[in-house]
Design a protein around this motif. Structure first.
Motif, PDB file in Angstrom:
ATOM      1  N   TYR A 113      -9.045   0.685  -6.613  1.00 23.85           N
ATOM      2  CA  TYR A 113      -8.050   0.013  -7.449  1.00 23.85           C
ATOM      3  C   TYR A 113      -6.697  -0.053  -6.739  1.00 23.85           C
ATOM      4  N   ALA A 114      -6.356   0.997  -6.027  1.00 28.57           N
ATOM      5  CA  ALA A 114      -5.087   0.976  -5.307  1.00 28.57           C
ATOM      6  C   ALA A 114      -5.106  -0.145  -4.282  1.00 28.57           C
ATOM      7  N   TYR A 115      -6.217  -0.287  -3.592  1.00 27.08           N
ATOM      8  CA  TYR A 115      -6.338  -1.376  -2.632  1.00 27.08           C
ATOM      9  C   TYR A 115      -6.207  -2.714  -3.346  1.00 27.08           C
ATOM     10  N   GLY A 116      -6.891  -2.823  -4.498  1.00 30.64           N
ATOM     11  CA  GLY A 116      -6.842  -4.061  -5.279  1.00 30.64           C
ATOM     12  C   GLY A 116      -5.436  -4.401  -5.739  1.00 30.64           C
ATOM     13  N   PHE A 117      -4.734  -3.395  -6.294  1.00 36.74           N
ATOM     14  CA  PHE A 117      -3.372  -3.635  -6.776  1.00 36.74           C
ATOM     15  C   PHE A 117      -2.460  -4.074  -5.634  1.00 36.74           C
ATOM     16  N   SER A 118      -2.653  -3.437  -4.485  1.00 36.55           N
ATOM     17  CA  SER A 118      -1.762  -3.768  -3.376  1.00 36.55           C
ATOM     18  C   SER A 118      -2.061  -5.168  -2.832  1.00 36.55           C
ATOM     19  N   HIS A 119      -3.245  -5.664  -3.100  1.00 38.04           N
ATOM     20  CA  HIS A 119      -3.623  -7.001  -2.640  1.00 38.04           C
ATOM     21  C   HIS A 119      -2.969  -8.075  -3.505  1.00 38.04           C
ATOM     22  N   TYR A 120      -2.587  -7.693  -4.710  1.00 38.44           N
ATOM     23  CA  TYR A 120      -1.976  -8.605  -5.668  1.00 38.44           C
ATOM     24  C   TYR A 120      -0.797  -9.333  -5.054  1.00 38.44           C
ATOM     25  N   PRO A 121      -0.544 -10.604  -5.308  1.00 39.39           N
ATOM     26  CA  PRO A 121      -1.347 -11.471  -6.174  1.00 39.39           C
ATOM     27  C   PRO A 121      -2.341 -12.334  -5.412  1.00 39.39           C
ATOM     28  N   ILE A 146       0.849  -1.206   0.000  1.00 35.81           N
ATOM     29  CA  ILE A 146       0.000   0.000   0.000  1.00 35.81           C
ATOM     30  C   ILE A 146       0.880   1.249   0.000  1.00 35.81           C
ATOM     31  N   LEU A 147       1.958   1.218   0.802  1.00 35.97           N
ATOM     32  CA  LEU A 147       2.843   2.379   0.853  1.00 35.97           C
ATOM     33  C   LEU A 147       3.474   2.667  -0.513  1.00 35.97           C
ATOM     34  N   ASP A 148       3.760   1.581  -1.250  1.00 36.16           N
ATOM     35  CA  ASP A 148       4.313   1.774  -2.602  1.00 36.16           C
ATOM     36  C   ASP A 148       3.356   2.547  -3.503  1.00 36.16           C
ATOM     37  N   LEU A 149       2.064   2.412  -3.203  1.00 36.94           N
ATOM     38  CA  LEU A 149       1.064   3.072  -4.050  1.00 36.94           C
ATOM     39  C   LEU A 149       0.541   4.347  -3.400  1.00 36.94           C
ATOM     40  N   TRP A 150       1.343   4.963  -2.527  1.00 39.97           N
ATOM     41  CA  TRP A 150       0.858   6.086  -1.725  1.00 39.97           C
ATOM     42  C   TRP A 150       0.270   7.195  -2.595  1.00 39.97           C
ATOM     43  N   TRP A 151       0.829   7.366  -3.801  1.00 36.23           N
ATOM     44  CA  TRP A 151       0.382   8.497  -4.621  1.00 36.23           C
ATOM     45  C   TRP A 151      -1.078   8.311  -5.084  1.00 36.23           C
ATOM     46  N   PHE A 172      -3.440   6.856  -3.321  1.00 43.72           N
ATOM     47  CA  PHE A 172      -4.272   7.217  -2.179  1.00 43.72           C
ATOM     48  C   PHE A 172      -4.258   8.726  -1.958  1.00 43.72           C
ATOM     49  N   ALA A 173      -3.119   9.349  -2.217  1.00 41.05           N
ATOM     50  CA  ALA A 173      -3.039  10.800  -2.054  1.00 41.05           C
ATOM     51  C   ALA A 173      -3.953  11.511  -3.054  1.00 41.05           C
ATOM     52  N   LEU A 174      -3.919  11.043  -4.294  1.00 46.44           N
ATOM     53  CA  LEU A 174      -4.809  11.627  -5.310  1.00 46.44           C
ATOM     54  C   LEU A 174      -6.266  11.455  -4.910  1.00 46.44           C
ATOM     55  N   SER A 175      -6.562  10.261  -4.424  1.00 46.19           N
ATOM     56  CA  SER A 175      -7.912   9.961  -3.977  1.00 46.19           C
ATOM     57  C   SER A 175      -8.346  10.942  -2.893  1.00 46.19           C
ATOM     58  N   PHE A 176      -7.408  11.232  -1.975  1.00 42.68           N
ATOM     59  CA  PHE A 176      -7.730  12.151  -0.894  1.00 42.68           C
ATOM     60  C   PHE A 176      -7.989  13.569  -1.440  1.00 42.68           C
ATOM     61  N   LEU A 177      -7.205  13.973  -2.437  1.00 38.80           N
ATOM     62  CA  LEU A 177      -7.422  15.292  -3.027  1.00 38.80           C
ATOM     63  C   LEU A 177      -8.810  15.388  -3.652  1.00 38.80           C
TER      64      LEU A 177
END
Lengths: 341, 448
Positions: A274-282, A231-236, A238-243
């Motif tokens: 999607y960020a949550y989904g990607f971070s759940h991979y695989p 999740i931390l790798d995809l922080w951006w 989540f940040a966009l989502s927050f904006l």
């Protein structure tokens, strides 16, 4: 891109569709019941019924599509999730059944029954909660393998803070998404009172939604460090989502561009989802099942994708027609065109 | 390892859910076609009554669709919840039609919503007819796809089994298995037939209960004629199904017919009772089973003696077979008499007792559907995938199935009561006479 990723992307997209459409539906049921209870029925019921009536059946299909698709693309999920979810999923089915049938009974049978409205509203809040259990379980730690069969540990599940955070998030998100949508819809219907009321609810639920969503990320740090790291790798994202979240609240606060506000909300949830989904991979079920060892054979995967594309060619124009006739038809939205079931 | 208790309750729960669901599903497949035909006849004859018929049917239909959708969702999920091992294996081969069924369902749902909420929006009635076509097509195609899945369970093919692994999978071959043509055709046609007779029974009931309106007479003659066509088609396809069974699933046919010993010139056993392995009180039609199985009065028909004892289905399916066939034949006769009577102006078809027979026809047809499905399903015991996987090996290992059975039984009771109460209230409160007047007033014309 390989077929496994394509398959899960398709399914994830449909799940996202369900989350948005169903949230509007579930939340609307709750607001409707609440308005009956507080004597504000005359303000909201018309708006809600006019939107919900033509689409309630379609909402349900999104869910059916998702679970049929999962078993199709990943047959092993039937073995794992089928075995452990007997009780939680059966409860969801019961609630969905009560809700779906009550809706039809109420709308076409006896109008204005208080008990029905109440059941309808309440069951709508419990369905997302009971469905979200699947998300919790997928994080791992609740399933053990006994004699080659997966077994769900209910006690660990119900005593985990993660379970309850996801539960609260499902409630607040439903109410928030629904309120924003209905604000926009009421505004389009030129119904000032309903718009004001829904705007108030939207602002009320915005804060709890974002707080719980953030809280879950923190909890994952303790529950599933591997997932947290991704999740931390995809922080951006989540940040966009927050904006986008800030944007929605800003627009609603200033009473302008409700349509754009809803668009931003959809973007916010899409990014986070999607960020949550990607971070759940695989993983489909951490750590027992990944999308690679659960995948169907190549021939089936290709024919499913082909069927999916053919199906979309049929669906997208039909959905567009549905939206054009109801959501974007000025006369219908304002209640001037025919609305009599 | 087989969990006997979970297996038992899983079977009961699946049977309960399906038995309840098919009532609504059959209506859901058949009625849209009837609505479409009524709308079409209304446009062709320029007769307001038929248009109204289409609308009133639709209004009742929505209630049955709602319950059909929720019970359908239930069985869809229960497949994986109660039979995880089966779905894991079958999902590899047969997911395609399952997937396509949801598309058909999606398509139907969208257009039903549109049709329902655009009642009077378009001046031109043909546009309303255009909206009904996808509803009827979607409904029939969901039946077709889901029956393909069931046909696969009776005649699995489209893969090879090498050391317990499925290889060389071909989803299309799996869909077009030998059981598919007769099964799909029989399911779809009997759904049309049942829907026609259920609607006929409503019209006959209204005529009996005082309303002598021409609207009900039009409804009755339209539905009885359609019922006649579809019941004859059902009988013909039923005969093909018998031939299919003789060739591919002889143990099911033998059990249904109590055909114990392999022999030529086989007689067909009608009715009767099985006592300690002896058939009593039965009517024997000589050569008929050979004709049914192979279109040849002397042909040899495989008997139960050719199968290992643990692969023979329960023998009570004979009663189910009799029930289904008797009702089917009876409905052909009844609707045929009605049709001839209409042409020849017989008084008999307007008598009270004849109308009561028509009223009875709807519930009887539904009973035949149930009996037919029970026979088809119990008839492939002990297999869940014939010749491949036994039912016992497909079930869940979970221990809470009995509790779920109680919960769902309660749900179905509530849904059944709800449907009956709402449907009867809906139509009793708003008889056709009043609705015709309302519509006339709305349009500003004279009340008819």
């Amino acid at each position: 891109m390989n077929l496994e990723i394509l398959g899960i992307l398709v399914l994830w997209t449909f799940l996202f569709g369900y989350v948005i459409v169903a949230s509007v539906d579930f939340g609307a049921g709750f607001f409707n019941a609440y308005s009956v209870y507080t004597g504000k029925k005359h303000i909201l019921t018309n708006i809600i019924q006019r939107y919900l009536s033509p689409v309630w059946e379609v909402t349900n299909v999104f869910l059916v599509f998702f679970f049929v698709g999962v078993v199709g693309f990943f047959p092993k999920t039937a073995f794992y999730y089928g075995t452990i979810l007997l009780v939680p999923a059966s409860i969801s089915i019961l609630l969905l059944a009560i809700r779906g049938s009550y809706y039809a009974f109420e709308t076409y049978g006896s109008k204005g029954h208080k008990g029905y409205a109440f059941m309808y509203g309440l069951s709508g809040l419990f369905i997302p909660a009971s469905l979200s259990i699947v998300l919790t379980i997928s994080e791992g730690g609740f399933v053990s393998i006994v004699d080659g069969n997966p077994v769900l540990d209910y006690w660990t599940l119900f005593s985990s803070p993660l379970t309850w955070s996801i539960f609260v998030l499902s409630l607040t998100a439903v109410l928030y998404i629904s309120a924003v949508f209905l604000t926009w819809y009421a505004h389009k219907a030129k119904d000032k009172k309903a718009t004001e009321l829904m705007r108030k609810y939207a602002l009320l639920w915005a804060f709890p939604t974002i707080v719980t969503a953030g809280g879950i990320i923190v909890e994952l740090r303790f529950h599933n460090p591997e997932h947290y790291g991704r999740i931390l790798d995809l922080w951006w994202m989540f940040a966009l989502s927050f904006l986008m979240f800030i944007g929605t609240v800003y627009l609603i606060w200033n009473r302008k561009y409700y349509g754009r506000a809803f668009g931003l909300l959809a973007g916010q949830f899409a990014l986070a989802f999607y960020a949550y989904g990607f971070s759940h991979y695989p993983y489909l079920l951490y750590p027992h099942l990944t999308i690679y060892d659960g995948f169907t054979n190549k021939a089936m995967a290709i024919s499913l994708v082909a069927a999916f594309i053919a199906g979309l060619c049929l669906l997208i124009p039909s959905l567009y027609l549905l939206l054009r006739l109801f959501l974007f038809d000025k006369k219908y939205v304002e209640g001037k065109s025919d609305y009599h079931p | 390892m087989v969990n006997e208790e979970a297996l038992f309750f899983s079977r009961i729960l699946t049977e309960l859910t399906l038995s309840f669901h098919i009532i609504y599903a059959t209506i859901g497949v058949g009625v849209p076609l009837m609505i479409m035909i009524a709308q079409w006849v209304g446009i062709k004859k320029n007769d307001e009554h038929y248009i109204l018929l289409a609308r009133r049917w639709t209004r009742g239909f929505v209630i049955t669709v709602a319950v059909g959708v929720v019970t359908g969702t239930a069985i869809g999920l229960q497949l994986s919840l109660l039979w995880p091992n089966f779905m894991e294996l079958a999902g590899n081969v047969i997911a395609l039609p399952l997937f396509m069924e949801t598309f058909a369902f999606f398509f139907e749902a969208i257009f039903l919503g549109i049709y329902l909420y655009t009642w009077d929006r378009f001046e031109n009635q043909k546009k309303h007819l255009l909206l009904l076509i996808p509803v009827a097509v979607g409904a029939s195609f969901s039946a077709i796809f889901i029956t393909m899945v069931n046909a696969f369970m009776n005649a699995p093919q489209g893969f090879e089994l090498v050391d317990g692994q499925l290889v060389n999978i071909n989803p299309i071959v799996a869909m077009f298995n030998p059981a598919m043509p007769t099964k799909v055709a029989h399911v779809v046609v009997t759904a049309y037939m049942t829907a026609a007779f259920v609607l006929a029974s409503i019209a006959a009931f209204r005529l009996l209960r005082g309303s002598n309106h021409i609207y009900h007479k039009k409804a009755l003659s339209l539905t009885m004629k359609l019922g006649l066509i579809f019941s004859i088609a059902a009988a013909v396809i039923g005969d093909f199904s018998g031939k299919y069974l003789a060739e591919y699933q002889p143990e099911k046919l033998a059990a249904a017919e109590w055909h114990f010993d392999t022999e030529g010139k086989a007689p067909l056993i009608l009715y009767g009772k099985l006592e300690d392995g002896e058939v009593k009180y039965a009517i024997k039609l000589p050569f008929a089973l050979s004709v049914l199985a192979h279109s040849d009065p002397t042909a040899e028909v495989l008997g139960l003696d050719k199968f290992p004892e643990d692969e023979i289905p329960p023998l009570y399916i004979h009663y189910l077979f009799d029930t289904m066939v008797t009702i089917g034949v009876w409905m052909v006769v009844l609707s045929f008499v009605f049709w001839v009577g209409l042409k020849r102006r017989w008084r008999i078809i307007h008598t009270k007792w004849f109308r009561w027979l028509v009223v009875l026809g709807g519930p009887l047809s539904i009973l035949a559907i149930e009996a037919g499905w029970w026979m088809a399903e119990v008839g492939r015991q002990p297999w869940v995938l014939r010749g491949l996987m036994k039912t016992a090996d497909g079930a869940t290992s979970s221990n809470q199935v009995d509790l779920m059975l109680v919960l769902f039984a309660g749900l179905y009771v509530i849904l059944a009561i709800g449907t009956i109460v709402i449907l009867s209230r809906m139509f009793r409160k708003n008889p056709v006479e009043r609705e015709l007047e309302d519509r006339a007033v709305e349009k500003g014309g004279d009340p008819r």
